[in-house]
Scaffold this active site. Sequence first.
Site, short mmCIF file in Angstrom:
data_model
loop_
_atom_site.label_atom_id
_atom_site.label_comp_id
_atom_site.label_asym_id
_atom_site.label_seq_id
_atom_site.Cartn_x
_atom_site.Cartn_y
_atom_site.Cartn_z
N GLY A 327 5.11 -48.01 -1.77
CA GLY A 327 4.84 -48.34 -3.24
C GLY A 327 3.63 -49.71 -3.01
CB ALA A 328 4.29 -52.74 -3.20
CD GLU A 330 10.29 -55.86 1.41
OE1 GLU A 330 9.31 -54.83 1.52
OE2 GLU A 330 10.95 -56.31 1.62
CG HIS A 363 10.94 -54.13 -5.75
ND1 HIS A 363 11.84 -53.23 -5.97
CD2 HIS A 363 10.83 -53.97 -4.21
CE1 HIS A 363 12.51 -52.74 -4.74
NE2 HIS A 363 11.96 -53.27 -4.39
CD GLU A 364 7.54 -54.64 -2.91
OE1 GLU A 364 8.01 -55.61 -2.04
OE2 GLU A 364 8.18 -54.04 -3.62
#
Length: 619
Positions: A327-328, A330, A363-364
């Site tokens: 999804g991503a 960081e 979240h990230e």
Amino acid sequence: MANPRRKLIFNIYMGFYCSAIMANICICSQFSTSSIDPFNKDPGAFPVATNGEPFPWNELRLPRVVVPLHYDLLVHPNLTSLDFVGSEKIEVSVRDATQFIILHSKDLEIMNVILQSEEDLRYRKPGKRLNVLSYPAHQQIALLVPEALMADLRYSVAIDFQANLANGFQGFYKSTYRTHGGKTRIIAVTDFEPTEARMAFPCFDEPSFKANFSIKIRRESGHIALSNMPKVKTIELEEGLLEDHFETTVKMSTYLVAYIVCDFNSVSGTTSSGVKVSIYASPEKWSQTHYALEASLKLLDFYENYFDINYPLPKLDLIAIPDFESGAMENWGLITYKETSLLFDTKTSSVSDQLWVTKTIAHELAHQWFGNLVTMEWWNDIWLNEGFATYMELVSVNATYPELQSDDAFSDVCFTVIKKDSLNSSRPISNQAETPTQIAEMFDSVSYNKGACILNMLKDFLNEEKFRKGIIHYLKTFSYGNAKNDDLWNSLSNNCLGDFTSGEFCYSDSKMTSNTLAFREESAELKEMMATWTLQKGIPLVVITREGRSLRLQQERFLSGVSKEDPEWRALQERYLWHIPLTYTTSSSNVIHRHVLKSRTGNELISQVGVSILKLNMF
Ligand code: BES
Ligand code: ZN
């Protein structure tokens, strides 16, 4: 209550979060093909390098006699021939005399390795060319030094290497997108977590080998290059090539390094503390970047204030990548996203799209503190990254976008992992993981959801203020370093007994003397309690029985798929015991009572004189 023996049965509420888990189940199933694992080799086998010579190191984890301090890294991707060449100079510190340096490298062709001592560097001597052995089964290379490196000295290792841009979605890979006019455009992107930085440059690819990185990227004039830090300058080379030099990073783990060569556009803004935030997307999707900018500015402000620690880099880029596996991711200062996790089209996107984008950004951004600033010592505790980032989504999105009602979804997230955790096939939150396959398998709902849920449970047990002070203490104490579970429990019980030297939540020496015992006890109790949640798999079921004027509390392991009549049920119960923080209130007053249920046998009683209503899980 008419029946004095009526049973109240409930699952322990931990607090949850749901949509991320969907993504993680996908990741998990992708990585779970562990039947052919080259790392599960015969433990007695002697390692042999690709050229037939003995390889001097037999373990998956790198030796700690040589540690990296600084990487000078130059990368030149060719988006036409779809390959890249690189060169790096790693400054290392030698702790004990050694005849070899072991580091990670996967699918890279190593062309040349030169070692220079401090003296060589001082007197501009050319250095020595080193022989290289390769052991692909462990994704390691050994640099053999003719004369032993000496303890307590620094050396510089220069390595030239090259490889194809990877075809998948890991390492330094090729991503493509199509323009409205039907043209295919190519960009080059990195995605390293957990163990793929070694596909892009030879490195000490373990989370506790933190170092500073000075990155330079070569590109053509029609492209831009991005990396973790802002660009300091661009140099013109022959044939129209450009070389971007980026500022040196803070001390960080290899899995957080990132660089991208693309032709994207951006929008930018500045946070109240002066951090420049930019959102990048392909030119035709640029108009969908504005919501992400608004949300990331708000959320970065929120976190700086909540953690009482400023985001330490001068800029933060968020970029929507057309081909992105998770999804991503960081990466410090250059967060990469799947397009659907970052872009929001005011004309066509829904409120649930908005919630997903907001939670993914939250979240990230939380990882910039939990994960990037303070990193788990090893992948067995990846929940210290992922559980916290998932928990912080709840806290930060509630505070910045209350209208999205993100907290409604949290209990769902807990129930999702309870389902999985009630099977005997589950695992403890902290779990041994050595091979890249085992490490990848750690990114599952147990690390993310159960991690977040036990943190939410702990927040309710300690109270919000104490919990927040504890995590600030943890972040300040271990900044630019690594931590393990016990470091978190120590910080949360604020005992200041570890390495902690300063900080507003640490007690003064005089106070310490009188309170040391109490702190030690509090810390030991917290550790003992949290060990029952992190070191054993499964989840308890609490059974409460009214007995006259008392309540009898019992716990058992909550198992689905095995009935109580099954002889196996008893065997599966054995040795499982939790310290369960309970809160309750009664109809006789508004007071919230607290009790930690520690036994299984049902000898624990709560006396409740003449109350008609009892509510559990109050906070
Ligand atoms: N650190 C992870 C990315 C990741 C996932 C790396 C799996 C290696 C293996 C990132 O912070 C993350 O958790 N991404 C989530 C999305 C997020 C909103 C929950 C993902 O990719 O599913
Ligand atoms: Zn994450």
